[in-house]
Write a protein that holds these residues in place. Sequence first.
Motif, PDB file in Angstrom:
ATOM      1  N   ARG A 150       0.825  -1.221   0.000  1.00 12.90           N
ATOM      2  CA  ARG A 150       0.000   0.000   0.000  1.00 12.90           C
ATOM      3  C   ARG A 150       0.855   1.265   0.000  1.00 12.90           C
ATOM      4  NH1 ARG A 150      -5.178  -1.284   2.029  1.00 12.90           N
ATOM      5  NH2 ARG A 150      -5.691  -3.359   1.230  1.00 12.90           N
ATOM      6  N   GLY A 151       2.157   1.117  -0.173  1.00  8.60           N
ATOM      7  CA  GLY A 151       3.032   2.285  -0.178  1.00  8.60           C
ATOM      8  C   GLY A 151       3.281   2.882   1.182  1.00  8.60           C
ATOM      9  N   MET A 152       3.164   2.051   2.235  1.00 10.25           N
ATOM     10  CA  MET A 152       3.380   2.535   3.611  1.00 10.25           C
ATOM     11  C   MET A 152       4.443   1.681   4.290  1.00 10.25           C
ATOM     12  SD  MET A 152      -0.566   3.333   4.782  1.00 10.25           S
ATOM     13  CE  MET A 152      -1.203   1.739   4.206  1.00 10.25           C
ATOM     14  N   SER A 153       5.586   1.566   3.660  1.00 13.40           N
ATOM     15  CA  SER A 153       6.636   0.688   4.168  1.00 13.40           C
ATOM     16  C   SER A 153       7.203   1.140   5.507  1.00 13.40           C
ATOM     17  CB  SER A 153       7.770   0.600   3.144  1.00 13.40           C
ATOM     18  OG  SER A 153       8.290   1.902   2.864  1.00 13.40           O
ATOM     19  N   SER A 154       7.091   2.421   5.827  1.00 17.07           N
ATOM     20  CA  SER A 154       7.636   2.942   7.083  1.00 17.07           C
ATOM     21  C   SER A 154       6.632   2.875   8.238  1.00 17.07           C
ATOM     22  CB  SER A 154       8.089   4.394   6.896  1.00 17.07           C
ATOM     23  OG  SER A 154       7.003   5.227   6.536  1.00 17.07           O
ATOM     24  N   VAL A 155       5.397   2.481   7.946  1.00 20.62           N
ATOM     25  CA  VAL A 155       4.361   2.418   8.985  1.00 20.62           C
ATOM     26  C   VAL A 155       4.457   1.084   9.737  1.00 20.62           C
ATOM     27  CG1 VAL A 155       1.877   2.458   9.458  1.00 20.62           C
ATOM     28  CG2 VAL A 155       2.845   3.905   7.653  1.00 20.62           C
ATOM     29  N   LYS A 156       4.559   1.169  11.054  1.00 20.88           N
ATOM     30  CA  LYS A 156       4.662  -0.038  11.873  1.00 20.88           C
ATOM     31  C   LYS A 156       3.278  -0.619  12.149  1.00 20.88           C
ATOM     32  CE  LYS A 156       8.759   1.581  14.376  1.00 20.88           C
ATOM     33  NZ  LYS A 156       9.305   1.896  15.718  1.00 20.88           N
ATOM     34  N   PRO A 157       3.185  -1.945  12.336  1.00 18.05           N
ATOM     35  CA  PRO A 157       1.892  -2.553  12.700  1.00 18.05           C
ATOM     36  C   PRO A 157       1.435  -2.069  14.069  1.00 18.05           C
ATOM     37  CG  PRO A 157       3.459  -4.210  11.925  1.00 18.05           C
ATOM     38  CD  PRO A 157       4.238  -2.952  12.123  1.00 18.05           C
ATOM     39  N   CYS A 158       0.143  -1.951  14.247  1.00 14.99           N
ATOM     40  CA  CYS A 158      -0.404  -1.593  15.562  1.00 14.99           C
ATOM     41  C   CYS A 158      -0.082  -2.706  16.557  1.00 14.99           C
ATOM     42  CB  CYS A 158      -1.917  -1.394  15.477  1.00 14.99           C
ATOM     43  SG  CYS A 158      -2.414  -0.047  14.382  1.00 14.99           S
ATOM     44  N   ASN A 159       0.239  -2.329  17.785  1.00 16.89           N
ATOM     45  CA  ASN A 159       0.650  -3.302  18.789  1.00 16.89           C
ATOM     46  C   ASN A 159      -0.461  -4.312  19.076  1.00 16.89           C
ATOM     47  OD1 ASN A 159       2.651  -4.112  20.967  1.00 16.89           O
ATOM     48  ND2 ASN A 159       0.847  -3.693  22.221  1.00 16.89           N
ATOM     49  N   ASN A 160      -1.693  -3.850  19.284  1.00 17.82           N
ATOM     50  CA  ASN A 160      -2.798  -4.763  19.582  1.00 17.82           C
ATOM     51  C   ASN A 160      -3.115  -5.671  18.397  1.00 17.82           C
ATOM     52  OD1 ASN A 160      -2.974  -3.628  22.092  1.00 17.82           O
ATOM     53  ND2 ASN A 160      -4.838  -2.451  21.687  1.00 17.82           N
ATOM     54  N   TYR A 161      -2.942  -5.134  17.197  1.00 20.50           N
ATOM     55  CA  TYR A 161      -3.116  -5.942  15.995  1.00 20.50           C
ATOM     56  C   TYR A 161      -2.101  -7.071  15.970  1.00 20.50           C
ATOM     57  CZ  TYR A 161      -2.926  -6.997  10.937  1.00 20.50           C
ATOM     58  OH  TYR A 161      -2.909  -7.626   9.719  1.00 20.50           O
ATOM     59  N   CYS A 162      -0.840  -6.748  16.254  1.00 15.19           N
ATOM     60  CA  CYS A 162       0.210  -7.768  16.298  1.00 15.19           C
ATOM     61  C   CYS A 162      -0.074  -8.807  17.380  1.00 15.19           C
ATOM     62  CB  CYS A 162       1.561  -7.095  16.553  1.00 15.19           C
ATOM     63  SG  CYS A 162       2.952  -8.247  16.692  1.00 15.19           S
ATOM     64  N   SER A 188       4.164  -0.768  16.762  1.00 12.75           N
ATOM     65  CA  SER A 188       4.102   0.573  17.335  1.00 12.75           C
ATOM     66  C   SER A 188       3.583   0.513  18.759  1.00 12.75           C
ATOM     67  CB  SER A 188       3.178   1.443  16.483  1.00 12.75           C
ATOM     68  OG  SER A 188       1.839   0.943  16.547  1.00 12.75           O
ATOM     69  N   SER A 189       3.542   1.643  19.420  1.00 15.99           N
ATOM     70  CA  SER A 189       3.019   1.699  20.778  1.00 15.99           C
ATOM     71  C   SER A 189       1.509   1.481  20.770  1.00 15.99           C
ATOM     72  CB  SER A 189       3.340   3.051  21.422  1.00 15.99           C
ATOM     73  OG  SER A 189       2.697   4.100  20.725  1.00 15.99           O
ATOM     74  N   ALA A 190       0.996   1.113  21.934  1.00 14.58           N
ATOM     75  CA  ALA A 190      -0.435   0.804  22.038  1.00 14.58           C
ATOM     76  C   ALA A 190      -1.308   2.021  21.758  1.00 14.58           C
ATOM     77  CB  ALA A 190      -0.738   0.251  23.429  1.00 14.58           C
ATOM     78  N   ALA A 191      -0.805   3.227  22.030  1.00 15.69           N
ATOM     79  CA  ALA A 191      -1.607   4.435  21.873  1.00 15.69           C
ATOM     80  C   ALA A 191      -1.467   5.061  20.484  1.00 15.69           C
ATOM     81  CB  ALA A 191      -1.209   5.462  22.931  1.00 15.69           C
ATOM     82  N   ASP A 192      -0.676   4.448  19.619  1.00 16.46           N
ATOM     83  CA  ASP A 192      -0.426   5.017  18.291  1.00 16.46           C
ATOM     84  C   ASP A 192      -1.674   4.880  17.418  1.00 16.46           C
ATOM     85  OD1 ASP A 192       0.602   6.002  15.996  1.00 16.46           O
ATOM     86  OD2 ASP A 192       2.282   4.604  15.856  1.00 16.46           O
ATOM     87  N   ASP A 193      -2.128   6.009  16.864  1.00 16.63           N
ATOM     88  CA  ASP A 193      -3.296   5.972  15.976  1.00 16.63           C
ATOM     89  C   ASP A 193      -2.896   6.144  14.510  1.00 16.63           C
ATOM     90  OD1 ASP A 193      -2.481   8.565  16.088  1.00 16.63           O
ATOM     91  OD2 ASP A 193      -4.474   9.420  16.466  1.00 16.63           O
ATOM     92  N   LYS A 194      -1.605   6.030  14.237  1.00 14.68           N
ATOM     93  CA  LYS A 194      -1.117   6.115  12.863  1.00 14.68           C
ATOM     94  C   LYS A 194      -0.282   4.890  12.524  1.00 14.68           C
ATOM     95  CE  LYS A 194      -1.057  11.177  12.783  1.00 14.68           C
ATOM     96  NZ  LYS A 194      -0.230  12.396  12.568  1.00 14.68           N
ATOM     97  N   CYS A 195      -0.793   3.742  12.907  1.00 20.80           N
ATOM     98  CA  CYS A 195      -0.090   2.484  12.676  1.00 20.80           C
ATOM     99  C   CYS A 195      -0.877   1.635  11.661  1.00 20.80           C
ATOM    100  CB  CYS A 195       0.084   1.722  13.988  1.00 20.80           C
ATOM    101  SG  CYS A 195      -1.461   1.509  14.927  1.00 20.80           S
ATOM    102  N   TRP A 196      -0.269   0.552  11.224  1.00 22.13           N
ATOM    103  CA  TRP A 196      -0.924  -0.350  10.270  1.00 22.13           C
ATOM    104  C   TRP A 196      -1.908  -1.236  11.032  1.00 22.13           C
ATOM    105  CZ3 TRP A 196      -2.357  -1.308   5.574  1.00 22.13           C
ATOM    106  CH2 TRP A 196      -2.657  -2.610   5.166  1.00 22.13           C
ATOM    107  N   ASN A 197      -3.197  -1.098  10.703  1.00 27.81           N
ATOM    108  CA  ASN A 197      -4.223  -1.852  11.434  1.00 27.81           C
ATOM    109  C   ASN A 197      -4.766  -3.035  10.643  1.00 27.81           C
ATOM    110  OD1 ASN A 197      -5.876  -0.717   9.478  1.00 27.81           O
ATOM    111  ND2 ASN A 197      -6.823   0.770  10.879  1.00 27.81           N
ATOM    112  N   GLY A 198      -4.072  -3.372   9.563  1.00 29.69           N
ATOM    113  CA  GLY A 198      -4.510  -4.488   8.736  1.00 29.69           C
ATOM    114  C   GLY A 198      -5.237  -4.060   7.483  1.00 29.69           C
ATOM    115  N   MET A 199      -5.702  -2.823   7.475  1.00 32.76           N
ATOM    116  CA  MET A 199      -6.415  -2.290   6.320  1.00 32.76           C
ATOM    117  C   MET A 199      -5.801  -0.984   5.808  1.00 32.76           C
ATOM    118  SD  MET A 199      -8.751  -4.512   5.726  1.00 32.76           S
ATOM    119  CE  MET A 199      -9.798  -3.613   4.579  1.00 32.76           C
TER     120      MET A 199
END
Length: 315
Positions: free
Chosen positions: A22-34, A170-181
Amino acid sequence: QVSLSHECTRAIMKLMYCPHCRGMSSVKPCNNYCLNVVKGCLANQADLNTEWKYLMDSLAVVADRIDGPYNVDTVIGTIHMRIAEAISNLQENKDSITAKVFQGCGNPKISTKGSSSEDKRRRGKVPLEAKSSAQALEMLVLDAKGNLTALKTYWVTLPGNLCSKKVMASSAADDKCWNGMTKGSYLPEVMGDGLANQINNPEVEVDITKPDMTIRQQIMQLKIMTNRLGNANIGNDVDFQDASDDMSGSGSGDSCPDDVCGKRLSKSPSTRQPETHAIPKQSGHGISGASSRSLPSAFLLLLSVAFIAAQHLWR
């Protein structure tokens, strides 16, 4: 080194590589998602937690016994002092002890053979006190007890460790992480630990009616080990035979008693053999092998061997 199902492999690929597409290679996965992905993949392993904690508690008790008055080094290292005290006590109470011996055994025959010079030299030789290793043993036991405390929650903290160290979530409070979508916050709640809690896992489809039979046999093996340590700790003789004698090391369970394994295993539905896939790696670090590198074994073996050696002294 865990055999991953097709659903788990797909979830890991989506977690780690879909942001690149999706062109977001620098975006880390959300912690809860992981956490949901890894908890779904290691659901059966998390079920080791209860019996694993019991084993750690039993080993901690063993460590306390080794570090206490039954310290092998203390008992063996002071034998010559105890013998010297016994001889001194005999000399101080020679008359009364001699009378009791003569009363019970009769008057001894006097030997006319004199003691050789070699015998006199041996009796007069004062044993040299060897350098004590008590401090080294104390440090070893203290280190083992610290490791046991840290490892007590190993299986339930493993998903979090993998997400922070291997996936780099990413940290649990991060709202700019990869959430699967897309890039944003992750809304679904984090699942609990163990197979039964994965019924509603939103990331990995887990069939909770088909437990991993190898894990179930390992749970039984942990129970056997804990029971042996418990018996040894109260002074009972324990045969610490090789683990393969209890349950075949391959996990077949052929040598397990029918009255134990037959009833428990027969109630569990048969499982299909999961597919084995190589776990993807990212930037040279993947999830594969994390558990094998972290899982302790050497110090537990050392602690058990030391305890076996001390067991006969306790009796």
